[in-house]
Design a protein around this motif. Sequence first.
Motif: not given
Length: 74
Positions: A14-18, A28-36
């Motif tokens: 939601x935050x990314x879409x906003x 967005x920052x993540x090293x987790x492939x599922x979160x990406x």
Amino acid sequence: TAMAERYGVSVPQLCIRYTLDLGTVSLPKTANPAHMRDNAQVDFAISEEDMDTLRGLEHREYGEFSFFPVYSGK
């Protein structure tokens, strides 16, 4: 959280879409492939009423980053 649940997405989605709907760049920052993968799934529309609600969020003090208006309601 309730708004994200209504759209069937996570709060980060939601935050990314906003931020994208505001015409800004979302990093967005993540090293987790599922979160990406999840972060890339933002192909939904936020209603104008909900955009107004998000724009009107209460200002919070974020120290040196308080000037950034996306989440401050400015």
